[in-house]
Design an enzyme around this catalytic site. Structure first.
Site, mmCIF file in Angstrom:
data_model
loop_
_atom_site.group_PDB
_atom_site.id
_atom_site.type_symbol
_atom_site.label_atom_id
_atom_site.label_comp_id
_atom_site.label_asym_id
_atom_site.label_seq_id
_atom_site.Cartn_x
_atom_site.Cartn_y
_atom_site.Cartn_z
ATOM 1 N N HIS A 1 -6.242 2.015 14.529
ATOM 2 C CA HIS A 1 -6.318 0.466 14.161
ATOM 3 C C HIS A 1 -5.389 -0.520 14.339
ATOM 4 C CE1 HIS A 1 -3.934 2.085 10.908
ATOM 5 N NE2 HIS A 1 -3.755 0.916 10.351
ATOM 6 N N HIS B 1 -2.392 1.840 16.225
ATOM 7 C CA HIS B 1 -1.464 2.661 15.711
ATOM 8 C C HIS B 1 -2.435 3.729 14.815
ATOM 9 C CE1 HIS B 1 -1.006 -0.519 12.773
ATOM 10 N NE2 HIS B 1 -0.865 0.575 11.895
ATOM 11 N N LYS C 1 0.741 -1.097 0.097
ATOM 12 C CA LYS C 1 0.009 -0.045 0.004
ATOM 13 C C LYS C 1 0.990 1.211 -0.040
ATOM 14 C CE LYS C 1 -3.539 2.308 2.499
ATOM 15 N NZ LYS C 1 -4.027 2.721 4.044
ATOM 16 N N ASP D 1 -3.441 -3.670 12.277
ATOM 17 C CA ASP D 1 -3.319 -4.139 10.896
ATOM 18 C C ASP D 1 -4.090 -5.559 10.966
ATOM 19 O OD1 ASP D 1 -2.190 -1.869 9.986
ATOM 20 O OD2 ASP D 1 -0.077 -2.831 10.114
#
Length: 334
Positions: free
Chosen positions: A220, A276, A201, A222
């Site tokens: 969020h 994070h 990404k 990962d």
């Protein structure tokens, strides 16, 4: 319906105003919620240290206590990283219509392609970021339609970076396997190393007139096993520690490693996925290049069988990764 890109909005909003859809509630605004003047001392691990036991201990300790760390002297040439950053930046500086040629198709179940919105947005608030997703590895899962044709060296540069990155991932999986009391190859065997997807990404966070009010990406964890991230020099990564938000210090030429949800599940909670978020800058463009090391969609992930017994029951359900991802992106309880 034409999608409005954040980069386009940023280029027009020069008078200090931004659309309301980007303004976070006070409980999320980085200007209010960031602990000022303190860089979080996230562990920095020297991969070239000849004391392998020390490196192993540091990786395991950081994965348990922090869910993240930075690695230096990781054997990815600085030139390979510089080129990766250069071709990504060139893509985002192309005319808008050229970027739209590889936009994520409307209604696509995949996340590959150029885009803006990623997941169900809490309270309708949007992140101040555009992105490009595509699979880097394995070759059988790569769709070159979503790889930029411009700059012409894009494919060569990304494939070169991925070649080195696979060596880093191999070392991390071996260390984390031993840290769970398993043989060094047991984690790789249970996840089927050859099937793992390397999903790149590129995040593009344009300058924002009111950076204290917005987030690039909201808080969020990962979904991946691991995420390995190359940032540019503009500060923006933050991690939660004791319920408060701190800047993570930028370390030149370091790789930032996040423990993801699937690794937490696989380790039955011994390793912790890091919570994070990202902030943006008033004057400078921030970019980052995370690669998510993920199971293939059909792969079932659950706690490793050797880590579960009568005294230590499974803390997580075993489910197909595609089902886990669907629930996570749509904010459905797992």
């Amino acid at each position: 319906m034409e999608v409005v890109r954040v980069q386009t909005i940023a280029s027009k909003e020069k008078n200090g105003a931004i659309p309301a859809m980007f303004v976070r509630a006070e409980t999320e605004q980085p200007g209010i919620t960031t602990v000022k003047g303190v860089n979080l001392e996230v562990p920095i691990i020297d991969f070239s240290n000849p004391n392998e036991e020390k490196v192993l201990h540091e990786i395991v300790e950081a994965s348990r206590e922090w869910g993240m760390f930075q690695i230096v002297n990781h054997e990815i040439p600085s030139d390979a990283i510089r080129k990766l950053q250069s071709v990504g930046k060139e893509f985002f500086e192309l005319p808008q219509e050229e970027k739209e040629l590889i936009a994520k198709p409307a209604g696509s179940a995949s996340i590959e392609g150029y885009g803006t919105k990623l997941q169900k947005e809490t309270n309708g608030k949007k992140g101040w970021v555009d992105h490009l997703f595509h699979v880097l590895w394995p070759p059988s899962s790569v769709d070159y339609h979503f790889w930029p044709k411009n700059p012409p060296s894009y494919r060569e540069v990304n494939e070169e970076y991925c070649k080195y990155l696979r060596g880093v991932v191999d070392k991390l999986f071996k260390s984390m396997s031993k840290g769970l009391g398993l043989e060094e190859d047991e984690l790789k065997e249970v996840v089927n190393e050859e099937e793992m997807h390397y999903l790149l990404k590129i995040n593009y966070y344009p300058p924002c007139p009111l950076p204290d009010l917005v987030l690039g990406v909201p808080p969020h964890t990962d979904m991946s096993y691991l995420t390995i991230l190359v940032p540019n020099e503009v500060q923006g990564l933050q991690a939660s520690r004791d319920g408060r938000w701190y800047d993570v210090k930028y370390v030149p030429n370091a790789l930032v490693v996040h423990v993801g949800d699937q690794m937490e599940i696989l380790s039955n909670g011994k390793y912790k996925a890091v919570f994070h978020r990202t902030t943006v800058n008033k004057d400078k463009t921030r970019m980052s290049w995370p690669v998510f090391i993920e199971p293939k969609p059909e792969r079932e992930v659950g706690p490793h069988p050797k880590l579960v017994n009568q005294d230590n029951p499974p803390k997580y359900k075993t489910k197909k990764y595609k089902d886990y991802a669907y629930c996570k992106l749509n904010k459905i309880p797992q």
